[in-house]
Design a protein around this motif. Structure first.
Motif, PDB file in Angstrom:
ATOM      1  N   ALA A   1       3.908  10.254  -9.089  1.00 27.67           N
ATOM      2  CA  ALA A   1       3.293  10.606 -10.378  1.00 27.67           C
ATOM      3  C   ALA A   1       2.600  11.963 -10.281  1.00 27.67           C
ATOM      4  CB  ALA A   1       2.299   9.520 -10.797  1.00 27.67           C
ATOM      5  N   GLU A   2       1.910  12.203  -9.165  1.00 28.04           N
ATOM      6  CA  GLU A   2       1.220  13.483  -8.964  1.00 28.04           C
ATOM      7  C   GLU A   2       2.239  14.619  -8.893  1.00 28.04           C
ATOM      8  OE1 GLU A   2      -1.942  13.916  -9.068  1.00 28.04           O
ATOM      9  OE2 GLU A   2      -2.035  16.022  -8.490  1.00 28.04           O
ATOM     10  N   ILE A   3       3.351  14.394  -8.192  1.00 31.66           N
ATOM     11  CA  ILE A   3       4.398  15.419  -8.094  1.00 31.66           C
ATOM     12  C   ILE A   3       4.986  15.688  -9.476  1.00 31.66           C
ATOM     13  CG2 ILE A   3       6.743  15.806  -7.236  1.00 31.66           C
ATOM     14  CD1 ILE A   3       5.845  14.376  -4.638  1.00 31.66           C
ATOM     15  N   GLN A   4       5.208  14.621 -10.253  1.00 27.21           N
ATOM     16  CA  GLN A   4       5.746  14.806 -11.605  1.00 27.21           C
ATOM     17  C   GLN A   4       4.766  15.590 -12.463  1.00 27.21           C
ATOM     18  OE1 GLN A   4       8.826  14.003 -12.623  1.00 27.21           O
ATOM     19  NE2 GLN A   4       8.311  15.081 -14.495  1.00 27.21           N
ATOM     20  N   ARG A   5       3.465  15.244 -12.354  1.00 33.73           N
ATOM     21  CA  ARG A   5       2.443  15.944 -13.143  1.00 33.73           C
ATOM     22  C   ARG A   5       2.415  17.417 -12.754  1.00 33.73           C
ATOM     23  NH1 ARG A   5      -2.437  17.807 -12.757  1.00 33.73           N
ATOM     24  NH2 ARG A   5      -2.780  17.151 -10.641  1.00 33.73           N
TER      25      ARG A   5
ATOM     26  N   TYR B   1       0.837  -1.201   0.000  1.00 37.00           N
ATOM     27  CA  TYR B   1       0.000   0.000   0.000  1.00 37.00           C
ATOM     28  C   TYR B   1       0.876   1.258   0.000  1.00 37.00           C
ATOM     29  CZ  TYR B   1      -3.273   3.522   1.636  1.00 37.00           C
ATOM     30  OH  TYR B   1      -4.017   4.660   1.747  1.00 37.00           O
ATOM     31  N   GLN B   2       1.904   1.224   0.855  1.00 34.83           N
ATOM     32  CA  GLN B   2       2.819   2.371   0.928  1.00 34.83           C
ATOM     33  C   GLN B   2       3.525   2.580  -0.418  1.00 34.83           C
ATOM     34  OE1 GLN B   2       6.078   1.828   3.592  1.00 34.83           O
ATOM     35  NE2 GLN B   2       6.454   4.000   3.793  1.00 34.83           N
ATOM     36  N   LYS B   3       3.924   1.478  -1.046  1.00 36.26           N
ATOM     37  CA  LYS B   3       4.597   1.565  -2.346  1.00 36.26           C
ATOM     38  C   LYS B   3       3.661   2.168  -3.389  1.00 36.26           C
ATOM     39  CE  LYS B   3       6.843  -1.296  -5.811  1.00 36.26           C
ATOM     40  NZ  LYS B   3       7.119  -2.674  -6.230  1.00 36.26           N
ATOM     41  N   GLN B   4       2.395   1.701  -3.389  1.00 41.72           N
ATOM     42  CA  GLN B   4       1.423   2.228  -4.346  1.00 41.72           C
ATOM     43  C   GLN B   4       1.166   3.711  -4.094  1.00 41.72           C
ATOM     44  OE1 GLN B   4      -1.944  -0.315  -3.777  1.00 41.72           O
ATOM     45  NE2 GLN B   4      -1.164  -1.908  -5.143  1.00 41.72           N
ATOM     46  N   GLU B   5       1.016   4.060  -2.810  1.00 43.13           N
ATOM     47  CA  GLU B   5       0.786   5.475  -2.473  1.00 43.13           C
ATOM     48  C   GLU B   5       1.984   6.322  -2.879  1.00 43.13           C
ATOM     49  OE1 GLU B   5      -1.944   7.118  -1.075  1.00 43.13           O
ATOM     50  OE2 GLU B   5      -2.881   5.229  -1.667  1.00 43.13           O
ATOM     51  N   ARG B   6       3.183   5.820  -2.635  1.00 44.10           N
ATOM     52  CA  ARG B   6       4.399   6.560  -3.006  1.00 44.10           C
ATOM     53  C   ARG B   6       4.446   6.765  -4.515  1.00 44.10           C
ATOM     54  NH1 ARG B   6       8.746   3.198  -2.083  1.00 44.10           N
ATOM     55  NH2 ARG B   6       8.264   3.240   0.106  1.00 44.10           N
TER      56      ARG B   6
ATOM     57  N   LYS C   1       1.912   6.741  -6.530  1.00 47.43           N
ATOM     58  CA  LYS C   1       0.828   7.668  -6.898  1.00 47.43           C
ATOM     59  C   LYS C   1       1.263   9.112  -6.635  1.00 47.43           C
ATOM     60  CE  LYS C   1      -3.049   8.363  -4.455  1.00 47.43           C
ATOM     61  NZ  LYS C   1      -4.235   7.991  -3.691  1.00 47.43           N
ATOM     62  N   TYR C   2       1.862   9.335  -5.474  1.00 46.13           N
ATOM     63  CA  TYR C   2       2.282  10.704  -5.142  1.00 46.13           C
ATOM     64  C   TYR C   2       3.450  11.160  -6.005  1.00 46.13           C
ATOM     65  CZ  TYR C   2      -0.888  10.680  -1.198  1.00 46.13           C
ATOM     66  OH  TYR C   2      -2.003  10.631  -0.435  1.00 46.13           O
TER      67      TYR C   2
END
Length: 177
Positions: free
Chosen positions: A98-102, A88-93, A95-96
């Motif tokens: 990707a969001e930071i890159q976007r 879960y932590q890996k997926q959240e990391r 996701k975040y």
């Protein structure tokens, strides 16, 4: 007979090593006791006492085994939960990240737009300043023309012909706006 020989003798008769050691604690092996002395000393540990002790040990071993199984089961459950949390932590990391890159890409795009707008603003300010200068020059030119026209008209109005005077007055009014 020494202590290790006595322990081996009792183990051959079905005693556990721990029971044999406990039973032999009362014997002084410095006196080199014989087998009969040893058997007399351990007689209080033999028979029903030994069987009860062995049953208790078996029950304790069963409880230890049961507790070990529970501990192993809990360990496996916790390991599974830790794996879940890590995933879960890996997926959240991810996701975040990707969001930071976007957002970083969007920020770069906005920086480019801002720089373009600043450049256009500077161009508009320069154009506006030039237009103000041109308007001022045009106003001065128009004022000079009006003044020259007013002076020339005044000179013409000094003549007697009324038709010329009326036409000049109309023309002069139309030029004043």
């Amino acid at each position: 007979m020494n202590k290790s020989q006595a322990i081996k003798l009792l183990q051959n008769e079905g005693w556990t090593q721990a029971d044999a050691i406990r039973a032999l604690e009362v014997i002084n092996f410095n006196t080199n006791p014989d087998e009969i002395t040893i058997r007399r000393a351990i007689s209080s540990f033999a028979g029903s006492e030994l069987i009860n002790r062995q049953r208790l040990q078996a029950a304790q071993k069963g409880m230890v085994t049961k507790k070990n199984k529970e501990i192993e089961k809990n360990k496996q459950e916790y390991a599974a939960k830790i794996d879940q949390l890590n995933n879960y932590q890996k997926q959240e990391r991810e996701k975040y990240e990707a969001e930071i890159q976007r957002l970083s890409d969007q920020n770069k795009s906005l920086d480019l737009q801002l720089n373009t707008i600043k450049s256009q603003k500077n161009e508009l300010i320069q154009v506006n300043d030039q237009l103000k200068k041109d308007n001022k020059a045009l106003k001065n030119l128009i004022d000079a023309i009006k003044l020259k026209l007013a002076i020339d008209t005044k000179r013409l109005l000094q003549y007697e012909d009324s038709e010329i005077r009326k036409a000049l007055i109309n023309m002069f009014k139309s030029t004043l706006g």
